[in-house]
Design a protein around this motif. Structure first.
Motif, PDB file in Angstrom:
ATOM      1  N   GLY A  93       0.793  -1.229   0.000  1.00 55.45           N
ATOM      2  CA  GLY A  93       0.000   0.000   0.000  1.00 55.45           C
ATOM      3  C   GLY A  93       0.818   1.267   0.000  1.00 55.45           C
ATOM      4  N   PRO A  94       0.964   1.929  -1.144  1.00 56.25           N
ATOM      5  CA  PRO A  94       1.690   3.207  -1.213  1.00 56.25           C
ATOM      6  C   PRO A  94       1.079   4.279  -0.314  1.00 56.25           C
ATOM      7  N   GLU A  95      -0.212   4.125  -0.011  1.00 55.97           N
ATOM      8  CA  GLU A  95      -0.883   5.134   0.822  1.00 55.97           C
ATOM      9  C   GLU A  95      -0.359   5.140   2.257  1.00 55.97           C
ATOM     10  N   HIS A  96       0.363   4.099   2.654  1.00 54.29           N
ATOM     11  CA  HIS A  96       0.901   4.033   4.014  1.00 54.29           C
ATOM     12  C   HIS A  96       2.288   4.657   4.120  1.00 54.29           C
ATOM     13  N   SER A  97       2.857   5.058   3.004  1.00 53.24           N
ATOM     14  CA  SER A  97       4.217   5.587   2.994  1.00 53.24           C
ATOM     15  C   SER A  97       4.227   7.114   3.026  1.00 53.24           C
ATOM     16  N   ARG A  98       5.219   7.672   3.702  1.00 58.46           N
ATOM     17  CA  ARG A  98       5.375   9.131   3.754  1.00 58.46           C
ATOM     18  C   ARG A  98       5.843   9.684   2.410  1.00 58.46           C
ATOM     19  N   LEU A  99       6.584   8.850   1.655  1.00 55.12           N
ATOM     20  CA  LEU A  99       7.120   9.262   0.368  1.00 55.12           C
ATOM     21  C   LEU A  99       6.578   8.359  -0.738  1.00 55.12           C
ATOM     22  N   LYS A 100       6.666   8.834  -1.976  1.00 57.78           N
ATOM     23  CA  LYS A 100       6.312   7.988  -3.092  1.00 57.78           C
ATOM     24  C   LYS A 100       7.284   6.820  -3.169  1.00 57.78           C
ATOM     25  N   ALA A 101       6.785   5.660  -3.553  1.00 62.57           N
ATOM     26  CA  ALA A 101       7.605   4.447  -3.547  1.00 62.57           C
ATOM     27  C   ALA A 101       8.885   4.617  -4.355  1.00 62.57           C
ATOM     28  N   ASN A 102       8.800   5.221  -5.534  1.00 62.02           N
ATOM     29  CA  ASN A 102       9.975   5.371  -6.393  1.00 62.02           C
ATOM     30  C   ASN A 102      11.037   6.267  -5.777  1.00 62.02           C
ATOM     31  N   TRP A 103      10.614   7.181  -4.909  1.00 61.93           N
ATOM     32  CA  TRP A 103      11.574   8.101  -4.315  1.00 61.93           C
ATOM     33  C   TRP A 103      12.593   7.382  -3.444  1.00 61.93           C
ATOM     34  N   TYR A 104      12.173   6.308  -2.787  1.00 63.60           N
ATOM     35  CA  TYR A 104      13.084   5.588  -1.893  1.00 63.60           C
ATOM     36  C   TYR A 104      14.298   5.081  -2.664  1.00 63.60           C
ATOM     37  N   THR A 105      14.058   4.525  -3.832  1.00 59.23           N
ATOM     38  CA  THR A 105      15.156   4.006  -4.638  1.00 59.23           C
ATOM     39  C   THR A 105      16.100   5.121  -5.049  1.00 59.23           C
ATOM     40  N   TRP A 106      15.532   6.204  -5.592  1.00 57.32           N
ATOM     41  CA  TRP A 106      16.361   7.302  -6.077  1.00 57.32           C
ATOM     42  C   TRP A 106      17.134   7.972  -4.945  1.00 57.32           C
ATOM     43  N   ILE A 107      16.459   8.247  -3.846  1.00 57.61           N
ATOM     44  CA  ILE A 107      17.095   8.971  -2.738  1.00 57.61           C
ATOM     45  C   ILE A 107      18.198   8.148  -2.102  1.00 57.61           C
ATOM     46  N   PHE A 108      17.877   6.897  -1.733  1.00 54.14           N
ATOM     47  CA  PHE A 108      18.845   6.117  -0.976  1.00 54.14           C
ATOM     48  C   PHE A 108      19.960   5.548  -1.840  1.00 54.14           C
ATOM     49  N   ILE A 109      19.676   5.224  -3.083  1.00 54.17           N
ATOM     50  CA  ILE A 109      20.752   4.783  -3.966  1.00 54.17           C
ATOM     51  C   ILE A 109      21.700   5.943  -4.255  1.00 54.17           C
ATOM     52  N   ALA A 110      21.142   7.160  -4.414  1.00 49.91           N
ATOM     53  CA  ALA A 110      21.987   8.343  -4.627  1.00 49.91           C
ATOM     54  C   ALA A 110      22.879   8.587  -3.407  1.00 49.91           C
ATOM     55  N   CYS A 111      22.295   8.470  -2.216  1.00 52.18           N
ATOM     56  CA  CYS A 111      23.085   8.635  -0.989  1.00 52.18           C
ATOM     57  C   CYS A 111      24.148   7.552  -0.876  1.00 52.18           C
ATOM     58  N   ASP A 112      23.791   6.329  -1.251  1.00 52.73           N
ATOM     59  CA  ASP A 112      24.738   5.225  -1.207  1.00 52.73           C
ATOM     60  C   ASP A 112      25.879   5.453  -2.195  1.00 52.73           C
ATOM     61  N   LEU A 113      25.544   5.983  -3.365  1.00 54.08           N
ATOM     62  CA  LEU A 113      26.557   6.269  -4.371  1.00 54.08           C
ATOM     63  C   LEU A 113      27.539   7.325  -3.865  1.00 54.08           C
ATOM     64  N   PHE A 114      27.009   8.335  -3.197  1.00 50.18           N
ATOM     65  CA  PHE A 114      27.872   9.372  -2.634  1.00 50.18           C
ATOM     66  C   PHE A 114      28.807   8.775  -1.584  1.00 50.18           C
ATOM     67  N   SER A 115      28.263   7.878  -0.767  1.00 52.12           N
ATOM     68  CA  SER A 115      29.078   7.186   0.229  1.00 52.12           C
ATOM     69  C   SER A 115      30.166   6.359  -0.436  1.00 52.12           C
ATOM     70  N   LEU A 116      29.808   5.667  -1.516  1.00 52.40           N
ATOM     71  CA  LEU A 116      30.782   4.862  -2.259  1.00 52.40           C
ATOM     72  C   LEU A 116      31.906   5.728  -2.826  1.00 52.40           C
ATOM     73  N   ILE A 117      31.542   6.886  -3.357  1.00 52.26           N
ATOM     74  CA  ILE A 117      32.549   7.783  -3.933  1.00 52.26           C
ATOM     75  C   ILE A 117      33.539   8.230  -2.860  1.00 52.26           C
ATOM     76  N   LEU A 118      33.016   8.619  -1.699  1.00 50.74           N
ATOM     77  CA  LEU A 118      33.892   9.050  -0.610  1.00 50.74           C
ATOM     78  C   LEU A 118      34.790   7.913  -0.131  1.00 50.74           C
ATOM     79  N   GLN A 119      34.191   6.738   0.092  1.00 50.48           N
ATOM     80  CA  GLN A 119      34.972   5.609   0.589  1.00 50.48           C
ATOM     81  C   GLN A 119      35.967   5.114  -0.455  1.00 50.48           C
ATOM     82  N   GLY A 120      35.519   5.063  -1.720  1.00 56.89           N
ATOM     83  CA  GLY A 120      36.402   4.598  -2.781  1.00 56.89           C
ATOM     84  C   GLY A 120      37.576   5.536  -2.991  1.00 56.89           C
ATOM     85  N   ALA A 121      37.289   6.852  -3.001  1.00 57.79           N
ATOM     86  CA  ALA A 121      38.358   7.836  -3.167  1.00 57.79           C
ATOM     87  C   ALA A 121      39.320   7.787  -1.983  1.00 57.79           C
TER      88      ALA A 121
END
Length: 302
Positions: A118-146
């Motif tokens: 049920g998307p109606e139970h979420s504070r955010l749109k379902a697709n946003w979770y993927t974009w937001i957290f994968i983007a944050c994870d990518l930033f973390s990867l860049i910092l750790q990798g560098a």
């Protein structure tokens, strides 16, 4: 491995093992065991990804497992020669970033849990979770990798410290991301459970199955394991190179090797392709250009 012992390439009377960054010969049995576990899980994840067509999940897990395999291969090299630059570079760069891929696989599942229950139970749109957290994870990867790359190739103490600080920043960012994810996932879980009477027939039937319960339990255990590991890594890197935590192999084996192995085994044994089929079914339907609405009608016929 910089400073007075810059020219050391192997253990000698002067280049003693205690003067290396870790101060010990990495345990061959433990590191070979972790190498084998991650190699096995990588193969199984690849097979499961092809079998269930869970491409994004497969990529995240297999790349993470490959990083672990290379990292522990580096530690096996260090067992033979604690002064090996190749071994040190492999393990510091690969083991530090690999768990970020496993957390990315966890992030991928929340979107599909929301669409199922049920998307109606979420504070955010379902697709946003993927974009937001994968983007944050990518930033973390860049910092750790560098940071890992800089630390592995450093020729001066100041450069090594700069790499360490970057890795530390990346892991702190990863912990923050995991924490925010936990809050939002828990919020959705409580709200969805409180309104479970509104769930579709397919969702209700899925929730009753043992394999889905095991999937959720495995997902939770994997999340907790990765989170605790990151806390350990913060404490380890905050003390600088060669500190007492970094030179304690028992703690490394327990808080890095064992915890990440637990996470990967859980994510492999309770694969969403088998335990949460709605996730891969939805992805495959989307790939063929069908609408989500059509999928919803299919789920209610299950």
């Amino acid at each position: 491995m910089v400073g007075t012992y810059d020219n050391c390439t192997e253990v000698t009377d002067f280049c003693v093992v205690e003067a290396t960054t870790y101060g010990y010969y990495p345990n061959l049995g433990a590191n070979a065991f972790f190498l084998a576990i991650f190699a096995l899980c990588m193969g199984i994840q690849f097979f499961q990804g092809v079998r269930w067509r869970s491409w994004s999940y497969m990529i995240a897990m297999t790349v993470g497992c490959l990083g672990e395999v290379l990292g522990y291969a580096g530690r096996v090299i260090l067992h033979g020669n604690p002064w090996s630059s190749l071994g040190f570079q492999m393990q510091i760069a690969c083991i530090i970033i690999a768990p970020a891929f496993f957390s990315a696989a966890i992030y991928l599942t929340l979107k599909h849990l929301i669409l199922t229950f049920g998307p109606e139970h979420s504070r955010l749109k379902a697709n946003w979770y993927t974009w937001i957290f994968i983007a944050c994870d990518l930033f973390s990867l860049i910092l750790q990798g560098a940071g890992g790359g800089i630390a592995a190739s450093a020729n001066t103490d100041s450069t090594a410290d700069a790499g360490s600080h970057l890795m530390l920043a990346g892991i702190i960012w990863q912990v923050i991301t995991l924490g925010v994810f936990l809050v939002l996932a828990a919020d959705f879980g409580f709200r969805a459970y409180g309104r479970r009477s509104t769930h579709s027939i397919a969702a209700l039937e899925l929730r009753r199955t043992l394999k889905f319960k095991l999937f959720l339990a495995g997902l939770a255990l994997a999340f907790v394991s990765i989170f605790i590991r990151c806390i350990y890594r913060i404490a380890e890197l905050a003390g600088g190179w060669g500190n007492s935590i970094m030179q304690n192999e028992g703690e490394f084996i327990g808080f890095e090797g064992v915890l990440i192995a637990i996470a990967v085994v859980c994510q492999t044994a309770f694969h969403p392709g088998y335990c949460f089929p709605q996730m891969y079914q939805r992805s495959n339907v989307g790939a063929h250009g069908l609408e989500t609405k059509e999928l919803g009608s299919q789920e209610r016929q299950v």
